[in-house]
Motif scaffolding. Structure first.
Motif, PDB file in Angstrom:
ATOM      1  N   LEU A  20      98.954 -27.895  20.902  1.00  0.00           N
ATOM      2  CA  LEU A  20      97.910 -27.049  20.329  1.00  0.00           C
ATOM      3  C   LEU A  20      97.687 -27.375  18.854  1.00  0.00           C
ATOM      4  O   LEU A  20      96.539 -27.415  18.385  1.00  0.00           O
ATOM      5  CB  LEU A  20      98.292 -25.583  20.503  1.00  0.00           C
ATOM      6  CG  LEU A  20      98.185 -25.054  21.937  1.00  0.00           C
ATOM      7  CD1 LEU A  20      98.912 -23.729  22.081  1.00  0.00           C
ATOM      8  CD2 LEU A  20      96.720 -24.911  22.347  1.00  0.00           C
ATOM      9  N   ARG A  21      98.772 -27.620  18.154  1.00  0.00           N
ATOM     10  CA  ARG A  21      98.664 -27.994  16.739  1.00  0.00           C
ATOM     11  C   ARG A  21      97.860 -29.285  16.594  1.00  0.00           C
ATOM     12  O   ARG A  21      96.964 -29.400  15.745  1.00  0.00           O
ATOM     13  CB  ARG A  21     100.058 -28.167  16.153  1.00  0.00           C
ATOM     14  CG  ARG A  21     100.114 -28.464  14.675  1.00  0.00           C
ATOM     15  CD  ARG A  21     101.516 -28.845  14.288  1.00  0.00           C
ATOM     16  NE  ARG A  21     102.452 -27.731  14.377  1.00  0.00           N
ATOM     17  CZ  ARG A  21     103.758 -27.872  14.609  1.00  0.00           C
ATOM     18  NH1 ARG A  21     104.285 -29.071  14.811  1.00  0.00           N
ATOM     19  NH2 ARG A  21     104.549 -26.807  14.646  1.00  0.00           N
ATOM     20  N   ALA A  22      98.154 -30.260  17.465  1.00  0.00           N
ATOM     21  CA  ALA A  22      97.458 -31.545  17.404  1.00  0.00           C
ATOM     22  C   ALA A  22      95.971 -31.406  17.739  1.00  0.00           C
ATOM     23  O   ALA A  22      95.138 -32.168  17.241  1.00  0.00           O
ATOM     24  CB  ALA A  22      98.111 -32.548  18.359  1.00  0.00           C
ATOM     25  N   PRO A  26      93.751 -22.806  16.345  1.00  0.00           N
ATOM     26  CA  PRO A  26      94.539 -21.818  15.591  1.00  0.00           C
ATOM     27  C   PRO A  26      95.687 -21.312  16.467  1.00  0.00           C
ATOM     28  O   PRO A  26      95.448 -20.831  17.585  1.00  0.00           O
ATOM     29  CB  PRO A  26      93.536 -20.709  15.287  1.00  0.00           C
ATOM     30  CG  PRO A  26      92.189 -21.341  15.449  1.00  0.00           C
ATOM     31  CD  PRO A  26      92.356 -22.384  16.517  1.00  0.00           C
ATOM     32  N   VAL A  27      96.911 -21.418  15.998  1.00  0.00           N
ATOM     33  CA  VAL A  27      98.064 -21.103  16.834  1.00  0.00           C
ATOM     34  C   VAL A  27      99.118 -20.365  16.030  1.00  0.00           C
ATOM     35  O   VAL A  27      99.271 -20.576  14.825  1.00  0.00           O
ATOM     36  CB  VAL A  27      98.647 -22.410  17.454  1.00  0.00           C
ATOM     37  CG1 VAL A  27      99.148 -23.357  16.380  1.00  0.00           C
ATOM     38  CG2 VAL A  27      99.717 -22.109  18.477  1.00  0.00           C
ATOM     39  N   ARG A  28      99.832 -19.464  16.707  1.00  0.00           N
ATOM     40  CA  ARG A  28     100.981 -18.770  16.135  1.00  0.00           C
ATOM     41  C   ARG A  28     102.190 -19.038  17.008  1.00  0.00           C
ATOM     42  O   ARG A  28     102.069 -19.175  18.232  1.00  0.00           O
ATOM     43  CB  ARG A  28     100.741 -17.261  16.083  1.00  0.00           C
ATOM     44  CG  ARG A  28      99.694 -16.843  15.107  1.00  0.00           C
ATOM     45  CD  ARG A  28      99.539 -15.337  15.096  1.00  0.00           C
ATOM     46  NE  ARG A  28      98.319 -14.966  14.406  1.00  0.00           N
ATOM     47  CZ  ARG A  28      97.701 -13.815  14.565  1.00  0.00           C
ATOM     48  NH1 ARG A  28      98.203 -12.893  15.381  1.00  0.00           N
ATOM     49  NH2 ARG A  28      96.593 -13.552  13.908  1.00  0.00           N
ATOM     50  N   ALA A  29     103.355 -19.062  16.390  1.00  0.00           N
ATOM     51  CA  ALA A  29     104.608 -19.295  17.104  1.00  0.00           C
ATOM     52  C   ALA A  29     105.482 -18.055  16.981  1.00  0.00           C
ATOM     53  O   ALA A  29     105.873 -17.685  15.869  1.00  0.00           O
ATOM     54  CB  ALA A  29     105.329 -20.508  16.519  1.00  0.00           C
ATOM     55  N   LEU A  30     105.747 -17.403  18.093  1.00  0.00           N
ATOM     56  CA  LEU A  30     106.594 -16.219  18.061  1.00  0.00           C
ATOM     57  C   LEU A  30     108.057 -16.638  17.967  1.00  0.00           C
ATOM     58  O   LEU A  30     108.534 -17.439  18.775  1.00  0.00           O
ATOM     59  CB  LEU A  30     106.385 -15.376  19.319  1.00  0.00           C
ATOM     60  CG  LEU A  30     107.152 -14.045  19.344  1.00  0.00           C
ATOM     61  CD1 LEU A  30     106.567 -13.077  18.321  1.00  0.00           C
ATOM     62  CD2 LEU A  30     107.126 -13.433  20.737  1.00  0.00           C
ATOM     63  N   LEU A  37     109.035 -23.203  11.103  1.00  0.00           N
ATOM     64  CA  LEU A  37     107.744 -23.516  11.694  1.00  0.00           C
ATOM     65  C   LEU A  37     106.639 -22.889  10.843  1.00  0.00           C
ATOM     66  O   LEU A  37     106.678 -21.689  10.554  1.00  0.00           O
ATOM     67  CB  LEU A  37     107.657 -22.965  13.121  1.00  0.00           C
ATOM     68  CG  LEU A  37     108.519 -23.634  14.185  1.00  0.00           C
ATOM     69  CD1 LEU A  37     108.447 -22.837  15.490  1.00  0.00           C
ATOM     70  CD2 LEU A  37     108.077 -25.073  14.411  1.00  0.00           C
ATOM     71  N   PRO A  38     105.637 -23.653  10.442  1.00  0.00           N
ATOM     72  CA  PRO A  38     104.584 -23.083   9.592  1.00  0.00           C
ATOM     73  C   PRO A  38     103.777 -21.988  10.284  1.00  0.00           C
ATOM     74  O   PRO A  38     103.180 -21.140   9.620  1.00  0.00           O
ATOM     75  CB  PRO A  38     103.703 -24.290   9.246  1.00  0.00           C
ATOM     76  CG  PRO A  38     104.002 -25.303  10.305  1.00  0.00           C
ATOM     77  CD  PRO A  38     105.437 -25.099  10.681  1.00  0.00           C
TER      78      PRO A  38
END
Length: 267
Positions: A20-22, A26-30, A37-38
């Motif tokens: 998803l980052r690549a 827009p992404v969030r990491a729980l 992790l940014p």
């Protein structure tokens, strides 16, 4: 579209996060604990009340759930995810069934909660994870034998990157109301899996057959069904599905490719 990835520090969730980052989404990491992790946002799936900040403005969730240990929180969690009609892409398991016991029953019940929630959903039902063979890594680092059980059990192990890729395709392309059986492209016995690891390492590894009762007692005293499940796959191998190729337009990654990607873990 903002996407929340749970299990983001694990193999499948981590692979989804990287894809998803690549893609620029827009992404969030729980995460439960501080992380570098940014995209990290703190929260705990076992405590749905902790997820307010993580879920704000989220349109879809790539859900890797802590099966069994957090089942008590599943109804409240799914209600929270579904509250704003978020698309839930859930990493389940092939054979998930709420009427079954243990892991498959847990996955089946969570699928049922999601389906009944009214939220759009996609279920990913992978076969055995190639990553589970990292359970042999300590033996391989220490010597040339892998002491295990039911060497003739034949599985269609899947690379975690393929699970993640199908999930990302579902999140970004719809795929609502679909349950995808996923597998690797080939069936290999556990003996053949060990041989493949040896070939990639340039070593000659031996599979040493453990008596099933010994395996249950020494390796899986709390989950003897894992040993019995492998016994069943001697006579009835895990089937190969073509879903990865149909969804992604390319062949599923082989077990050898997975070993090459994780060679440092066995070295």
């Amino acid at each position: 579209m903002t996407i929340l990835v749970t299990g983001a520090t694990g193999k499948v969730g981590g692979a989804a996060l990287r894809l998803l980052r690549a893609s620029g989404a827009p992404v969030r990491a729980l995460v439960r604990t501080p992380s570098d992790l940014p995209e990290a946002v703190r929260g705990d799936l076992a405590e749905p009340a902790s997820l307010g900040a993580a879920l704000t403005g989220v349109d879809a969730v790539f859900l890797v759930y802590p099966t069994l240990q957090a089942d008590h929180a599943a109804p409240e969690l799914i209600a929270a995810l579904a509250e704003h009609g978020r698309h839930i892409v859930y990493v389940s398991a092939r054979g998930a069934d709420p009427a079954k016991d243990a892991i498959l029953g847990s996955h089946g019940k969570l699928e049922q909660f999601i389906a009944d929630s009214g939220a759009p959903w996609t279920f990913l039902r992978p076969s055995g994870f190639a990553g589970n063979t990292l359970g042999w890594a300590s033996q391989i680092r220490a010597g040339d034998e892998v002491r295990w059980f039911h060497g003739g059990a034949k599985r269609a192990l899947i690379h975690e990157r393929d699970i993640a890729a199908v999930g990302v395709a579902a999140i970004t392309g719809g795929h609502h109301g679909v349950a995808y059986d996923l597998s690797g492209p080939e069936q290999l016995t556990q003996v053949e899996q060990v041989t493949t690891i040896g070939d990639v390492l340039g070593r000659s590894l031996r599979f040493v057959e453990l008596d099933p009762d010994t395996a249950k007692r020494e390796l899986f005293p709390d989950m003897p069904g894992i040993v019995d499940g492998h016994a069943a796959m001697v006579a009835n191998p895990e089937p190969v599905a073509d879903t990865v190729e149909r969804v992604l337009g390319r062949k599923a990654l082989t077990y050898r490719q997975w070993v090459e990607d994780h060679i440092a873990d066995f070295s």
